[in-house]
Design an enzyme around this catalytic site. Structure first.
Site, PDB file in Angstrom:
ATOM      1  N   TYR A 152      12.527 -16.010   8.585  1.00 45.99           N
ATOM      2  CA  TYR A 152      12.698 -14.560   8.508  1.00 45.99           C
ATOM      3  C   TYR A 152      12.217 -13.948   9.804  1.00 45.99           C
ATOM      4  O   TYR A 152      11.142 -14.305  10.298  1.00 45.99           O
ATOM      5  CB  TYR A 152      11.895 -13.992   7.339  1.00 45.99           C
ATOM      6  CG  TYR A 152      11.938 -12.480   7.217  1.00 45.99           C
ATOM      7  CD1 TYR A 152      10.779 -11.719   7.428  1.00 45.99           C
ATOM      8  CD2 TYR A 152      13.103 -11.806   6.888  1.00 45.99           C
ATOM      9  CE1 TYR A 152      10.800 -10.341   7.322  1.00 45.99           C
ATOM     10  CE2 TYR A 152      13.130 -10.415   6.769  1.00 45.99           C
ATOM     11  CZ  TYR A 152      11.972  -9.687   6.994  1.00 45.99           C
ATOM     12  OH  TYR A 152      11.996  -8.315   6.889  1.00 45.99           O
ATOM     13  N   ASP A 191       9.424 -16.931  17.457  1.00 42.01           N
ATOM     14  CA  ASP A 191       8.985 -15.759  16.689  1.00 42.01           C
ATOM     15  C   ASP A 191       7.567 -16.060  16.206  1.00 42.01           C
ATOM     16  O   ASP A 191       7.386 -16.747  15.200  1.00 42.01           O
ATOM     17  CB  ASP A 191       9.941 -15.495  15.523  1.00 42.01           C
ATOM     18  CG  ASP A 191       9.502 -14.282  14.722  1.00 42.01           C
ATOM     19  OD1 ASP A 191      10.286 -13.809  13.866  1.00 42.01           O
ATOM     20  OD2 ASP A 191       8.371 -13.798  14.937  1.00 42.01           O
ATOM     21  N   LYS A 225       1.802  -8.057  13.647  1.00 44.40           N
ATOM     22  CA  LYS A 225       0.644  -8.391  12.802  1.00 44.40           C
ATOM     23  C   LYS A 225      -0.686  -8.419  13.567  1.00 44.40           C
ATOM     24  O   LYS A 225      -1.253  -7.380  13.893  1.00 44.40           O
ATOM     25  CB  LYS A 225       0.926  -9.710  12.074  1.00 44.40           C
ATOM     26  CG  LYS A 225       2.157  -9.613  11.155  1.00 44.40           C
ATOM     27  CD  LYS A 225       2.401 -10.888  10.390  1.00 44.40           C
ATOM     28  CE  LYS A 225       3.773 -10.903   9.750  1.00 44.40           C
ATOM     29  NZ  LYS A 225       3.857 -10.150   8.490  1.00 44.40           N
TER      30      LYS A 225
END
Ligand code: KE4
Length: 426
Positions: A142, A237, A265
């Site tokens: 994702y 990623d 994050k």
């Protein structure tokens, strides 16, 4: 009726699903979501005053634990100087210098406001730099909700991805190709079928959105070699793994360098921050230097930079946190693995450092197809037992557990005991 139930009843009429991000709705575990009122260290407290040992950590940002004093102090200080200027600030230079100093492959970096925005922008930069259109991603990985990433495999290797969400025109996904995680042959097949047309390959260096799926030995190295051979931009990623697995993230942990890296994050310390960066000659295609356009009103926001700088600086100055996270992962996830093995339970425990996942399936989980074989009903019952025991894990089989510097060995032992009790209950 408890406060969470009351709030949820009103929320569902005002916010789609009552939440501002779908996974928070507790849909796959069939419960009313807990509305959280506060958090500190390894604990969160809900609107009814119930306290939970937290293994979600806001999905990764809270690596130091919630409300860490070193972060709060800098955020409060920044707030008093104004919340946003829409102009360049020293904090953005400090942040760029710090990240470039921690990750050797990152020579330049651009701040954005989410992981989604970081991925969307990095893919555009790769396309602008190479002049090519196709991108390869992996089933089960994702990368946020930009159109080109909301895709599922077409019927064959020559078939481009098809939209995996309503509202995404097939034109947005026809340049997205799907490969199988940990299967280098599936990647080689795409390079052969589309040779010379592939701008970028994007991968989670540790799959953490299909549950946790570590890279097989040689997988990341193989992707590096293929991308170099084909003039394709390798994008890691690292929205989850960045500054979590090591100071230099997965690239340091596995010794494989990406051409571009996306972050989120942890770099925001809990505030909305994303970033993308990498090789200078690629990043210099980005406006205003180059002609790949990308912008953002709150990019590099001074309060968000204060939070991110405080957290990254603390991590940079306390490298022992990483050896501790590695040790704690072995205590908790290694303990779970040992328990399942010794009791012959139909479960798998995948883990890398502070990331881990308990799959309810008897077979090894090495990619999306094997992860999907998990018994989600068994997971739902496990989740409910843990929540009732005061332990807050992700409300989905296909997410990760996150350890932080705040989790103590006593809390890990308590968690192990609860998991063991649950798994032995028929
Ligand atoms: P955001 O746009 O949510 O900041 O980041 C998107 C993203 C990009 N790349 C990776 C590897 C990610 O894990 C994410 C977001 N992670 C999910 C948790 N699996 C966020 C939780 C949520 O969607 O609410």
């Amino acid at each position: 009726m408890g406060r969470s139930e009351q709030l949820f009843e009103e929320a569902v009429n005002l916010i789609p699903g009552g939440v501002n991000s779908p996974v928070r709705a507790f849909g796959s575990v069939g419960l009313t979501p807990r509305f959280i009122a506060s958090a500190e260290g390894a604990y969160m407290t809900d609107a009814d005053g119930k306290r939970y040992l937290d293994y979600v950590g806001s999905w990764g940002p809270m690596i130091l634990g919630h409300a860490h004093p070193a972060v709060l102090e800098k955020v409060e200080e920044a707030c008093r100087k104004g919340l946003s200027f829409g102009a360049a600030t020293e904090a953005e230079v400090d942040m760029a210098r710090l990240i470039c100093g921690m990750v050797p492959s990152v020579e330049m970096i651009r701040m954005v406001n989410s992981g989604t925005e970081a991925v969307m922008s990095a893919v555009r930069a790769a396309r602008g730099y190479t002049g090519k259109n196709k991108i390869i991603k992996f089933e089960g990985c994702y990368h946020g909700h930009s159109d080109a990433m909301l895709v599922k495999a077409g019927s064959g290797v020559m078939t481009a991805g098809v939209p995996d969400s309503s509202g995404v025109p097939k034109g947005c996904t026809e340049d997205t190709l799907l490969a199988v995680y940990n299967d280098l042959d599936s990647v080689k097949g795409l390079f052969e079928a589309w040779d010379g047309q592939i701008a970028a390959l994007i991968v989670e260096p540790v799959g953490a959105n299909m549950g946790v799926v570590p890279p097989a030995a040689g997988f990341l190295e193989g992707l590096r070699e293929l991308c170099t051979a084909h003039g394709t931009v390798l994008i890691f990623d690292e929205v989850i793994t960045g500054f979590r697995l090591a100071r230099g993230g997965a690239q340091e942990y596995y010794g494989v360098q990406a051409d571009l890296t996306t972050y989120g994050k942890i770099i925001g310390g809990g505030m909305p921050v994303g970033a993308y960066g990498g090789r200078r000659e690629i990043m210099e295609v980005v406006s205003p230097v180059g002609n790949v356009y990308q912008a953002g009103t709150l990019s590099g926001n001074p309060v968000a930079m204060a939070a991110g700088l405080a957290q990254l600086t603390y991590l940079n100055e306390h490298p022992e946190i990483y050896t501790e996270l590695e040790r704690k992962g072995k205590v908790l996830y290694g303990g779970m693995e040992k328990f399942c093995r010794e009791n012959g339970l139909p479960c798998q425990v995948n883990h890398v450092s502070s990331l881990g996942c308990l799959f309810f399936t008897p077979d090894p989980v090495t990619d999306y197809a094997s992860a999907k074989k998990s018994d989600t009903e068994a997971f739902k019952n496990y989740f409910r037992y843990m929540l009732d025991s005061g332990i807050y894990i992700a409300p989905s089989q296909f997410e990760a557990m996150f350890l932080s510097a705040a989790h103590t060995d006593e809390e890990l032992q308590f968690t192990l005991e609860k998991i063991a009790q649950r798994l032995l209950t028929k």
